[in-house]
Motif scaffolding. Structure first.
Motif, PDB file in Angstrom:
ATOM      1  N   ALA A  84       0.800  -1.229   0.000  1.00 22.51           N
ATOM      2  CA  ALA A  84       0.000   0.000   0.000  1.00 22.51           C
ATOM      3  C   ALA A  84       0.829   1.275   0.000  1.00 22.51           C
ATOM      4  O   ALA A  84       0.266   2.369  -0.088  1.00 22.51           O
ATOM      5  N   ARG A  85       2.137   1.169   0.113  1.00 17.51           N
ATOM      6  CA  ARG A  85       2.987   2.369   0.137  1.00 17.51           C
ATOM      7  C   ARG A  85       3.461   2.657  -1.288  1.00 17.51           C
ATOM      8  O   ARG A  85       4.119   1.834  -1.922  1.00 17.51           O
ATOM      9  N   LEU A  86       3.104   3.840  -1.775  1.00 18.80           N
ATOM     10  CA  LEU A  86       3.460   4.252  -3.131  1.00 18.80           C
ATOM     11  C   LEU A  86       4.358   5.477  -3.073  1.00 18.80           C
ATOM     12  O   LEU A  86       4.075   6.438  -2.352  1.00 18.80           O
ATOM     13  N   PRO A 130       6.889   2.016 -12.027  1.00 16.12           N
ATOM     14  CA  PRO A 130       7.042   0.637 -11.546  1.00 16.12           C
ATOM     15  C   PRO A 130       8.236   0.556 -10.604  1.00 16.12           C
ATOM     16  O   PRO A 130       9.271   1.189 -10.829  1.00 16.12           O
ATOM     17  N   ARG A 131       8.098  -0.218  -9.546  1.00 10.24           N
ATOM     18  CA  ARG A 131       9.165  -0.264  -8.550  1.00 10.24           C
ATOM     19  C   ARG A 131      10.280  -1.193  -9.009  1.00 10.24           C
ATOM     20  O   ARG A 131      10.112  -2.042  -9.885  1.00 10.24           O
ATOM     21  N   ALA A 162      -4.548  -1.900 -12.003  1.00 17.43           N
ATOM     22  CA  ALA A 162      -3.148  -2.299 -12.036  1.00 17.43           C
ATOM     23  C   ALA A 162      -2.840  -3.147 -10.819  1.00 17.43           C
ATOM     24  O   ALA A 162      -3.443  -2.984  -9.758  1.00 17.43           O
ATOM     25  N   ALA A 163      -1.891  -4.061 -10.991  1.00 15.09           N
ATOM     26  CA  ALA A 163      -1.459  -4.886  -9.871  1.00 15.09           C
ATOM     27  C   ALA A 163      -0.607  -4.033  -8.938  1.00 15.09           C
ATOM     28  O   ALA A 163       0.452  -3.528  -9.339  1.00 15.09           O
ATOM     29  N   LEU A 164      -1.074  -3.853  -7.718  1.00  9.82           N
ATOM     30  CA  LEU A 164      -0.322  -3.022  -6.778  1.00  9.82           C
ATOM     31  C   LEU A 164       1.086  -3.547  -6.557  1.00  9.82           C
ATOM     32  O   LEU A 164       2.004  -2.778  -6.260  1.00  9.82           O
ATOM     33  N   ILE A 169       4.887  -0.902  -2.208  1.00 10.38           N
ATOM     34  CA  ILE A 169       5.804  -1.506  -1.249  1.00 10.38           C
ATOM     35  C   ILE A 169       4.994  -1.871  -0.015  1.00 10.38           C
ATOM     36  O   ILE A 169       4.088  -1.130   0.384  1.00 10.38           O
ATOM     37  N   THR A 170       5.307  -3.017   0.591  1.00  9.57           N
ATOM     38  CA  THR A 170       4.633  -3.387   1.829  1.00  9.57           C
ATOM     39  C   THR A 170       4.968  -2.357   2.906  1.00  9.57           C
ATOM     40  O   THR A 170       6.141  -2.134   3.200  1.00  9.57           O
TER      41      THR A 170
END
Length: 371
Positions: A84-86, A130-131, A162-164, A169-170
Protein backbone atom coordinates in the motif's frame (compact mmCIF):
# COMPACT_ATOMS: atom_id res chain seq x y z
CA UNK A 1 -22.36 -11.54 2.14
CA UNK A 2 -21.10 -8.69 -0.01
CA UNK A 3 -18.10 -6.45 0.62
CA UNK A 4 -19.83 -3.69 -1.34
CA UNK A 5 -22.82 -3.21 0.94
CA UNK A 6 -21.64 -3.30 4.57
CA UNK A 7 -23.85 -2.59 7.51
CA UNK A 8 -22.60 0.35 9.64
CA UNK A 9 -21.65 -0.34 13.25
CA UNK A 10 -21.16 2.72 15.43
CA UNK A 11 -18.28 3.25 17.83
CA UNK A 12 -18.72 2.15 21.41
CA UNK A 13 -16.83 3.28 24.48
CA UNK A 14 -16.63 1.65 27.85
CA UNK A 15 -18.35 3.18 30.82
CA UNK A 16 -15.04 4.79 31.82
CA UNK A 17 -15.57 7.90 29.75
CA UNK A 18 -13.54 10.00 32.18
CA UNK A 19 -10.23 8.31 31.33
CA UNK A 20 -7.51 10.64 30.11
CA UNK A 21 -5.19 9.61 27.30
CA UNK A 22 -2.31 10.31 29.70
CA UNK A 23 -3.61 7.46 31.88
CA UNK A 24 -2.33 5.08 29.19
CA UNK A 25 1.20 6.47 28.92
CA UNK A 26 4.45 4.73 29.85
CA UNK A 27 8.16 5.19 29.18
CA UNK A 28 9.93 2.83 26.79
CA UNK A 29 13.54 2.92 25.69
CA UNK A 30 13.88 2.75 21.88
CA UNK A 31 16.15 -0.28 22.20
CA UNK A 32 13.15 -2.30 23.45
CA UNK A 33 11.35 -1.90 20.11
CA UNK A 34 11.82 -5.07 18.07
CA UNK A 35 13.21 -4.05 14.70
CA UNK A 36 13.30 -7.49 13.09
CA UNK A 37 11.29 -10.69 13.54
CA UNK A 38 12.82 -13.74 15.18
CA UNK A 39 13.94 -16.54 12.85
CA UNK A 40 11.35 -18.85 14.43
CA UNK A 41 7.89 -17.27 14.59
CA UNK A 42 6.98 -19.32 17.67
CA UNK A 43 10.13 -18.45 19.65
CA UNK A 44 8.78 -15.17 21.04
CA UNK A 45 8.31 -14.90 24.78
CA UNK A 46 4.77 -15.20 26.09
CA UNK A 47 3.54 -13.46 29.24
CA UNK A 48 0.43 -14.89 30.88
CA UNK A 49 -1.90 -12.18 32.20
CA UNK A 50 -5.06 -12.93 34.16
CA UNK A 51 -7.46 -10.07 34.84
CA UNK A 52 -6.63 -8.67 38.27
CA UNK A 53 -3.33 -10.58 38.56
CA UNK A 54 -0.18 -9.21 40.18
CA UNK A 55 2.26 -11.84 38.89
CA UNK A 56 2.80 -12.83 35.29
CA UNK A 57 4.25 -16.26 34.43
CA UNK A 58 6.51 -16.45 31.39
CA UNK A 59 6.39 -19.03 28.63
CA UNK A 60 7.01 -19.16 24.87
CA UNK A 61 4.50 -18.93 22.06
CA UNK A 62 5.60 -22.43 21.04
CA UNK A 63 4.15 -23.63 24.36
CA UNK A 64 0.87 -21.71 24.17
CA UNK A 65 -1.00 -25.00 24.21
CA UNK A 66 -0.09 -25.42 27.89
CA UNK A 67 -2.44 -22.53 28.68
CA UNK A 68 -5.30 -23.65 26.42
CA UNK A 69 -7.96 -26.32 26.97
CA UNK A 70 -9.67 -28.79 24.66
CA UNK A 71 -12.80 -27.05 23.41
CA UNK A 72 -11.23 -23.57 23.33
CA UNK A 73 -11.50 -21.67 20.04
CA UNK A 74 -8.79 -19.42 18.61
CA UNK A 75 -10.21 -16.76 16.27
CA UNK A 76 -7.71 -15.06 13.94
CA UNK A 77 -7.88 -12.21 11.42
CA UNK A 78 -7.09 -13.51 7.92
CA UNK A 79 -6.60 -10.06 6.36
CA UNK A 80 -3.53 -9.73 4.15
CA UNK A 81 -1.37 -6.61 3.96
CA UNK A 82 -1.38 -5.02 0.52
CA UNK A 83 1.68 -3.26 -0.96
CA UNK A 84 0.00 0.00 0.00
CA UNK A 85 2.99 2.37 0.14
CA UNK A 86 3.46 4.25 -3.13
CA UNK A 87 6.33 6.61 -3.97
CA UNK A 88 4.84 9.17 -6.36
CA UNK A 89 5.84 12.43 -8.04
CA UNK A 90 3.62 15.35 -8.89
CA UNK A 91 3.17 15.42 -12.65
CA UNK A 92 3.34 19.21 -12.91
CA UNK A 93 6.25 19.99 -10.58
CA UNK A 94 8.03 16.69 -10.11
CA UNK A 95 7.84 17.03 -6.32
CA UNK A 96 8.03 13.78 -4.36
CA UNK A 97 4.91 12.54 -2.56
CA UNK A 98 4.58 9.44 -0.40
CA UNK A 99 1.20 7.72 -0.31
CA UNK A 100 -0.30 5.07 1.95
CA UNK A 101 -3.43 3.45 0.53
CA UNK A 102 -6.06 2.72 3.17
CA UNK A 103 -9.19 1.46 1.43
CA UNK A 104 -11.04 1.59 -1.89
CA UNK A 105 -14.72 2.49 -2.11
CA UNK A 106 -17.37 1.00 -4.36
CA UNK A 107 -16.67 3.64 -7.02
CA UNK A 108 -13.00 2.68 -7.19
CA UNK A 109 -11.65 5.72 -5.31
CA UNK A 110 -8.85 5.02 -2.84
CA UNK A 111 -8.61 6.84 0.47
CA UNK A 112 -4.93 7.45 1.16
CA UNK A 113 -2.61 9.28 3.51
CA UNK A 114 -0.31 11.66 1.63
CA UNK A 115 2.97 13.20 2.79
CA UNK A 116 3.23 16.09 2.22
CA UNK A 117 -0.48 16.66 1.67
CA UNK A 118 -0.99 20.42 2.06
CA UNK A 119 0.36 21.35 -1.37
CA UNK A 120 -1.69 18.80 -3.26
CA UNK A 121 -4.69 20.17 -5.13
CA UNK A 122 -7.92 18.50 -6.18
CA UNK A 123 -7.63 17.65 -9.85
CA UNK A 124 -3.86 17.33 -10.04
CA UNK A 125 -2.14 14.16 -11.21
CA UNK A 126 0.47 12.04 -9.48
CA UNK A 127 2.79 9.61 -11.26
CA UNK A 128 3.97 6.29 -9.82
CA UNK A 129 6.71 4.43 -11.68
CA UNK A 130 7.04 0.64 -11.55
CA UNK A 131 9.17 -0.26 -8.55
CA UNK A 132 12.60 -1.85 -8.71
CA UNK A 133 12.41 -5.59 -9.34
CA UNK A 134 8.94 -5.48 -10.90
CA UNK A 135 7.95 -5.24 -14.54
CA UNK A 136 10.02 -2.22 -15.54
CA UNK A 137 8.37 -2.18 -18.97
CA UNK A 138 4.98 -1.31 -17.45
CA UNK A 139 3.69 2.18 -18.06
CA UNK A 140 3.67 4.54 -15.06
CA UNK A 141 0.49 4.59 -13.00
CA UNK A 142 -1.35 7.92 -13.05
CA UNK A 143 -3.36 8.89 -9.97
CA UNK A 144 -5.79 11.81 -9.89
CA UNK A 145 -6.57 13.63 -6.63
CA UNK A 146 -10.37 13.74 -6.46
CA UNK A 147 -10.85 15.08 -2.92
CA UNK A 148 -8.90 16.33 0.09
CA UNK A 149 -9.83 15.73 3.72
CA UNK A 150 -8.34 16.24 7.16
CA UNK A 151 -5.21 14.73 8.71
CA UNK A 152 -3.45 14.28 5.36
CA UNK A 153 -6.19 12.17 3.78
CA UNK A 154 -6.89 12.41 0.07
CA UNK A 155 -9.01 10.55 -2.47
CA UNK A 156 -7.26 9.00 -5.48
CA UNK A 157 -8.57 7.55 -8.70
CA UNK A 158 -6.22 5.33 -10.71
CA UNK A 159 -6.07 5.71 -14.49
CA UNK A 160 -6.44 1.94 -14.89
CA UNK A 161 -6.67 -1.29 -12.99
CA UNK A 162 -3.15 -2.30 -12.04
CA UNK A 163 -1.46 -4.89 -9.87
CA UNK A 164 -0.32 -3.02 -6.78
CA UNK A 165 2.61 -5.42 -6.46
CA UNK A 166 4.15 -3.78 -9.54
CA UNK A 167 4.07 -0.31 -8.00
CA UNK A 168 3.68 -0.57 -4.24
CA UNK A 169 5.80 -1.51 -1.25
CA UNK A 170 4.63 -3.39 1.83
CA UNK A 171 4.25 -0.68 4.49
CA UNK A 172 5.93 -1.10 7.87
CA UNK A 173 5.08 0.88 11.01
CA UNK A 174 7.15 4.07 11.39
CA UNK A 175 8.92 2.77 14.50
CA UNK A 176 10.53 -0.01 12.43
CA UNK A 177 13.58 1.56 10.82
CA UNK A 178 15.53 -1.52 9.74
CA UNK A 179 15.02 -3.16 6.36
CA UNK A 180 12.83 -6.26 6.24
CA UNK A 181 14.54 -8.72 3.90
CA UNK A 182 11.53 -11.02 3.60
CA UNK A 183 8.21 -9.13 3.20
CA UNK A 184 6.31 -12.34 4.01
CA UNK A 185 7.47 -12.02 7.62
CA UNK A 186 5.04 -9.08 7.88
CA UNK A 187 2.21 -11.41 6.83
CA UNK A 188 0.54 -14.10 8.89
CA UNK A 189 0.88 -17.62 7.48
CA UNK A 190 -2.90 -17.76 7.04
CA UNK A 191 -3.38 -14.30 5.46
CA UNK A 192 -5.58 -14.62 2.39
CA UNK A 193 -7.94 -11.64 1.99
CA UNK A 194 -6.07 -8.60 0.73
CA UNK A 195 -7.01 -5.22 2.17
CA UNK A 196 -4.93 -4.18 5.20
CA UNK A 197 -2.47 -1.31 5.48
CA UNK A 198 -0.85 -3.04 8.47
CA UNK A 199 -0.54 -6.62 9.66
CA UNK A 200 -2.64 -8.09 12.49
CA UNK A 201 0.62 -8.71 14.31
CA UNK A 202 -0.44 -11.11 17.07
CA UNK A 203 -0.94 -13.66 14.32
CA UNK A 204 2.68 -13.35 13.18
CA UNK A 205 3.62 -15.80 15.96
CA UNK A 206 1.80 -18.75 14.41
CA UNK A 207 3.09 -21.41 12.04
CA UNK A 208 1.07 -24.12 10.28
CA UNK A 209 2.79 -26.66 12.54
CA UNK A 210 1.69 -24.85 15.70
CA UNK A 211 -1.90 -24.58 14.46
CA UNK A 212 -1.93 -28.32 13.68
CA UNK A 213 -0.44 -29.12 17.08
CA UNK A 214 -3.14 -27.12 18.84
CA UNK A 215 -5.83 -28.84 16.76
CA UNK A 216 -4.38 -32.15 17.92
CA UNK A 217 -5.04 -31.21 21.53
CA UNK A 218 -8.62 -30.18 20.78
CA UNK A 219 -8.20 -26.42 20.33
CA UNK A 220 -10.36 -25.09 17.49
CA UNK A 221 -9.41 -22.53 14.85
CA UNK A 222 -11.66 -20.01 13.07
CA UNK A 223 -11.04 -16.89 11.02
CA UNK A 224 -12.63 -13.48 10.66
CA UNK A 225 -11.59 -10.52 8.52
CA UNK A 226 -10.88 -6.94 9.52
CA UNK A 227 -8.93 -4.77 7.09
CA UNK A 228 -6.62 -2.60 9.21
CA UNK A 229 -6.80 1.09 8.35
CA UNK A 230 -5.99 4.59 9.50
CA UNK A 231 -6.12 4.25 13.28
CA UNK A 232 -3.06 2.01 13.25
CA UNK A 233 -1.05 5.02 12.04
CA UNK A 234 -2.91 7.89 13.64
CA UNK A 235 -1.95 9.08 17.15
CA UNK A 236 -4.67 9.89 19.66
CA UNK A 237 -4.69 13.69 19.65
CA UNK A 238 -7.36 14.43 22.27
CA UNK A 239 -7.10 14.81 26.05
CA UNK A 240 -10.05 12.61 27.04
CA UNK A 241 -10.12 9.09 25.62
CA UNK A 242 -13.88 9.29 25.07
CA UNK A 243 -13.40 12.22 22.67
CA UNK A 244 -11.35 10.15 20.23
CA UNK A 245 -13.26 9.04 17.13
CA UNK A 246 -12.21 5.78 15.53
CA UNK A 247 -12.06 5.56 11.77
CA UNK A 248 -14.28 2.78 10.54
CA UNK A 249 -12.84 -0.42 9.08
CA UNK A 250 -14.41 -3.17 7.00
CA UNK A 251 -14.91 -6.48 8.79
CA UNK A 252 -16.67 -9.76 8.19
CA UNK A 253 -17.59 -12.86 10.17
CA UNK A 254 -18.78 -15.82 8.11
CA UNK A 255 -21.75 -17.95 9.07
CA UNK A 256 -19.36 -20.85 9.64
CA UNK A 257 -17.24 -18.89 12.12
CA UNK A 258 -20.38 -17.66 13.91
CA UNK A 259 -21.49 -21.27 14.33
CA UNK A 260 -18.08 -22.24 15.74
CA UNK A 261 -18.30 -19.42 18.28
CA UNK A 262 -21.79 -20.51 19.32
CA UNK A 263 -20.74 -24.16 19.62
CA UNK A 264 -17.73 -23.21 21.74
CA UNK A 265 -19.88 -21.19 24.09
CA UNK A 266 -22.51 -23.95 24.36
CA UNK A 267 -19.85 -26.52 25.27
CA UNK A 268 -18.15 -24.34 27.88
CA UNK A 269 -15.07 -23.51 25.84
CA UNK A 270 -13.40 -20.14 25.67
CA UNK A 271 -13.38 -17.84 22.63
CA UNK A 272 -9.82 -16.48 22.33
CA UNK A 273 -9.07 -13.68 19.92
CA UNK A 274 -5.72 -13.78 18.13
CA UNK A 275 -5.02 -10.06 18.29
CA UNK A 276 -6.95 -6.88 18.91
CA UNK A 277 -8.37 -6.78 15.37
CA UNK A 278 -9.97 -10.20 15.82
CA UNK A 279 -11.24 -9.05 19.23
CA UNK A 280 -12.79 -5.90 17.75
CA UNK A 281 -14.45 -7.97 15.03
CA UNK A 282 -15.86 -10.45 17.53
CA UNK A 283 -17.16 -7.68 19.76
CA UNK A 284 -18.76 -6.03 16.73
CA UNK A 285 -20.47 -9.37 16.09
CA UNK A 286 -21.47 -9.41 19.76
CA UNK A 287 -23.69 -6.37 19.33
CA UNK A 288 -26.23 -8.50 17.46
CA UNK A 289 -25.30 -11.88 18.91
CA UNK A 290 -27.71 -14.70 19.73
CA UNK A 291 -26.41 -18.03 21.07
CA UNK A 292 -29.53 -19.77 19.79
CA UNK A 293 -29.45 -18.21 16.33
CA UNK A 294 -25.81 -17.28 15.52
CA UNK A 295 -25.43 -15.17 12.39
CA UNK A 296 -22.36 -13.74 10.69
CA UNK A 297 -21.97 -10.08 9.76
CA UNK A 298 -20.46 -7.82 7.13
CA UNK A 299 -19.92 -4.37 8.63
CA UNK A 300 -18.03 -1.14 8.79
CA UNK A 301 -16.98 -1.04 12.41
CA UNK A 302 -15.85 1.90 14.49
CA UNK A 303 -15.98 0.08 17.81
CA UNK A 304 -13.66 1.75 20.35
CA UNK A 305 -13.17 -0.25 23.53
CA UNK A 306 -12.06 1.55 26.70
CA UNK A 307 -12.05 0.54 30.38
CA UNK A 308 -15.58 -0.08 31.61
CA UNK A 309 -16.62 -1.86 28.43
CA UNK A 310 -18.82 -4.95 28.86
CA UNK A 311 -17.26 -7.78 26.86
CA UNK A 312 -19.73 -9.95 24.97
CA UNK A 313 -17.88 -12.75 23.19
CA UNK A 314 -14.13 -12.60 23.89
CA UNK A 315 -12.90 -14.67 26.84
CA UNK A 316 -9.18 -14.53 26.06
CA UNK A 317 -6.80 -12.60 23.86
CA UNK A 318 -3.32 -13.11 22.43
CA UNK A 319 -1.75 -9.72 21.76
CA UNK A 320 1.61 -8.01 21.40
CA UNK A 321 2.74 -5.07 23.55
CA UNK A 322 1.26 -1.79 22.30
CA UNK A 323 2.35 1.82 21.90
CA UNK A 324 1.86 4.29 24.74
CA UNK A 325 -1.40 6.26 24.66
CA UNK A 326 -2.77 4.12 21.83
CA UNK A 327 -6.32 2.88 21.35
CA UNK A 328 -4.95 -0.67 21.49
CA UNK A 329 -3.44 -0.12 24.93
CA UNK A 330 -6.80 1.26 26.06
CA UNK A 331 -8.46 -1.87 24.72
CA UNK A 332 -6.22 -4.36 26.53
CA UNK A 333 -6.63 -2.26 29.68
CA UNK A 334 -10.38 -2.67 29.28
CA UNK A 335 -9.87 -6.42 29.04
CA UNK A 336 -7.49 -7.19 31.91
CA UNK A 337 -7.87 -4.02 33.99
CA UNK A 338 -5.74 -0.90 33.77
CA UNK A 339 -3.81 -1.62 36.98
CA UNK A 340 -3.03 -5.14 35.81
CA UNK A 341 -1.81 -3.91 32.42
CA UNK A 342 0.33 -1.22 34.07
CA UNK A 343 1.95 -3.87 36.26
CA UNK A 344 2.40 -6.29 33.36
CA UNK A 345 4.01 -3.65 31.15
CA UNK A 346 6.33 -2.56 33.97
CA UNK A 347 7.45 -6.16 34.40
CA UNK A 348 7.85 -6.62 30.64
CA UNK A 349 10.12 -3.57 30.49
CA UNK A 350 12.13 -4.70 33.52
CA UNK A 351 12.52 -8.23 32.15
CA UNK A 352 13.59 -7.18 28.66
CA UNK A 353 10.58 -8.23 26.60
CA UNK A 354 10.57 -7.07 22.97
CA UNK A 355 7.82 -4.56 22.10
CA UNK A 356 5.44 -3.79 19.22
CA UNK A 357 4.87 -5.51 15.86
CA UNK A 358 7.85 -7.90 15.78
CA UNK A 359 7.98 -8.24 19.55
CA UNK A 360 6.82 -10.65 22.23
CA UNK A 361 3.25 -11.44 23.23
CA UNK A 362 0.78 -11.60 26.09
CA UNK A 363 -1.92 -14.21 26.55
CA UNK A 364 -4.74 -12.65 28.56
CA UNK A 365 -7.78 -14.20 30.21
CA UNK A 366 -10.71 -12.54 31.93
CA UNK A 367 -10.82 -15.43 34.40
CA UNK A 368 -8.15 -16.74 36.78
CA UNK A 369 -6.19 -19.56 35.13
CA UNK A 370 -5.90 -22.42 37.63
CA UNK A 371 -4.30 -25.24 35.58
Amino acid sequence: MSETAPTPIDAEHGAGGSWLVEDFDYDLSPDRIAQTPLADRTASRLMLVNAGATSFPESRVANIGAWLRPGDLLVANDSRVIPARLLARREASGGATELLLLRRDDAGVWTALAKPAKRLKVGERLVVDPRTGSNREAAPLILKVVWKGEEGQIGLRFDRDAALAEFGITPLPPYITERLDDPDRYQTVYARREGSAAAPTAGLHFTPELIRSLAGQGVGWAEVTLHVGLDTFRPVAVERAADHVMHREWCEVSQGTARKVAETRRNGGRVIAVGTTAARTLETLGKSWSDRDPAGITAMTGIFITPGYRWRLVDGMLTNFHLPKSTLLMMVSAFAGIDTIRAAYAEAIAEGYRFFSFGDAMLMFREVHTD
